[in-house]
Design an enzyme around this catalytic site. Structure first.
Site, short mmCIF file in Angstrom:
data_model
loop_
_atom_site.label_atom_id
_atom_site.label_comp_id
_atom_site.label_asym_id
_atom_site.label_seq_id
_atom_site.Cartn_x
_atom_site.Cartn_y
_atom_site.Cartn_z
N GLU A 17 -5.89 -4.08 10.94
CA GLU A 17 -4.87 -3.07 11.19
C GLU A 17 -5.22 -2.27 12.45
O GLU A 17 -6.06 -1.37 12.39
CB GLU A 17 -4.77 -2.09 10.02
CG GLU A 17 -4.44 -2.73 8.69
CD GLU A 17 -3.78 -1.74 7.74
OE1 GLU A 17 -2.64 -2.00 7.35
OE2 GLU A 17 -4.40 -0.72 7.41
N ASN B 184 0.87 -1.18 0.00
CA ASN B 184 0.00 0.00 0.00
C ASN B 184 0.91 1.23 0.00
O ASN B 184 1.41 1.64 1.05
CB ASN B 184 -0.89 -0.04 1.25
CG ASN B 184 -1.73 1.22 1.39
OD1 ASN B 184 -1.86 2.01 0.45
ND2 ASN B 184 -2.29 1.43 2.58
N LYS C 227 0.28 4.30 -0.53
CA LYS C 227 -0.31 5.57 -0.06
C LYS C 227 0.13 6.68 -1.02
O LYS C 227 0.07 6.48 -2.22
CB LYS C 227 0.09 5.83 1.40
CG LYS C 227 -0.16 4.61 2.30
CD LYS C 227 -0.03 4.90 3.76
CE LYS C 227 -0.25 3.62 4.57
NZ LYS C 227 -0.33 3.81 5.99
N HIS D 179 -9.73 1.85 4.76
CA HIS D 179 -8.48 2.10 5.47
C HIS D 179 -8.73 3.14 6.57
O HIS D 179 -9.48 4.09 6.36
CB HIS D 179 -7.40 2.59 4.50
CG HIS D 179 -6.03 2.53 5.11
ND1 HIS D 179 -5.60 3.46 6.01
CD2 HIS D 179 -5.03 1.63 4.97
CE1 HIS D 179 -4.37 3.13 6.40
NE2 HIS D 179 -4.00 2.03 5.78
P1 PGA Z 1 2.52 0.95 7.70
O1 PGA Z 1 1.06 1.12 7.07
O2 PGA Z 1 3.06 -0.37 7.22
O3 PGA Z 1 3.30 2.12 7.19
O4 PGA Z 1 2.37 0.95 9.19
C1 PGA Z 1 0.19 0.03 6.92
C2 PGA Z 1 -1.11 0.51 6.34
O5 PGA Z 1 -1.62 1.54 6.79
O6 PGA Z 1 -1.66 -0.09 5.40
#
Ligand code: PGA
Length: 230
Positions: free
Chosen positions: A152, A9, A11, A94
């Site tokens: 998560e 992901n 982002k 999310h």
């Molecule tokens: P992170 O994010 O691995 O940077 O903690 C995970 C996510 O939000 O999908």
């Protein structure tokens, strides 16, 4: 043995040029990783079409989609458009979207419906509030179908901290039990996300009931992604 899922992901960590350069520079190594793992790359909408032909044996995922069908929805991207761009998976619900865009669990349920209508598998993110977050989803998913659920914990995202394996396993069991009683027609693949990194992955891989991982920041660094997958 089933291959584990690794969902990258991205982002908005990588710009348009950086995302394309990542895929071009590591195309062969990424393909190597797919020998023992199912990789799903989720860039921003704007890179989906360019990245698709650069990735071999790797599935394309989107980071969000519209909860509506085509119409007057400025700035939205429909599930239909994603399907035409060869997207096979789409992250929805999310915690960043729930918080920053005030996305409700009802919205998430509608997104799941839109995606399933066009044959895209939702990667539905839930937190420790999974019981309430999944309720509206169960109300709309009446047919037999397959979902990916990514657990998560909000406090673990981007912090470098992870729950104990015991805590993760107990939440996964609770999610499974919720599906068995409320939506036995739905098959759920279970992922964990939140600070999955080279430093945390060895311990997390001991959780045998997990089908894979959702990786944020660490997935934008090829060496880190490789360490996690291998
Ligand atoms: P992170 O994010 O691995 O940077 O903690 C995970 C996510 O939000 O999908």
């Amino acid at each position: 043995m089933n291959k584990k899922f690794y969902v990258a992901n991205w982002k908005t960590y990588l710009s348009h040029t950086q995302a394309i350069t990542f895929c071009k520079n590591h195309a062969q190594e990424l393909e190597q990783l797919t020998k023992n793992a199912s990789l799903i790359m989720c860039p921003s909408f704007t890179e989906l079409a360019t990245i698709k032909p650069l990735l071999k044996n790797i599935s394309l995922g989107a980071q969000n989609c519209s909860s509506f069908e085509a119409g007057a929805h400025t700035g939205d991207v429909t599930a239909q458009t994603l399907q035409e761009l060869c997207v096979q998976y789409c992250i929805i619900g999310h915690s960043e979207c729930r918080k920053q865009y005030h996305e409700t669990s009802q919205d998430v349920a509608q997104k799941a419906l839109r995606l399933l209508e066009v044959g895209i598998t939702p990667i539905l993110c839930v937190s420790d509030e999974h019981e309430n977050e999944l309720k509206p989803v169960f109300e709309v998913l009446t047919k037999s179908t397959h979902l990916i659920i990514a657990y998560e914990p909000i406090w673990a995202i981007g912090t470098g901290k992870t729950p104990t394996n015991q805590a993760i396993e107990s939440t996964l069991n609770a999610i499974k039990a919720q599906f068995q009683t409320k939506a036995p027609q739905v098959t759920a693949t279970l992922l964990y996300g939140g600070s999955v990194a080279p430093e945390t992955i060895q311990e997390l891989k001991k959780i045998t009931t997990l089908d894979g991982f959702l990786i944020g920041k660490a997935s934008t660094d090829f060496q880190k992604l490789k360490n996690i997958v291998e």
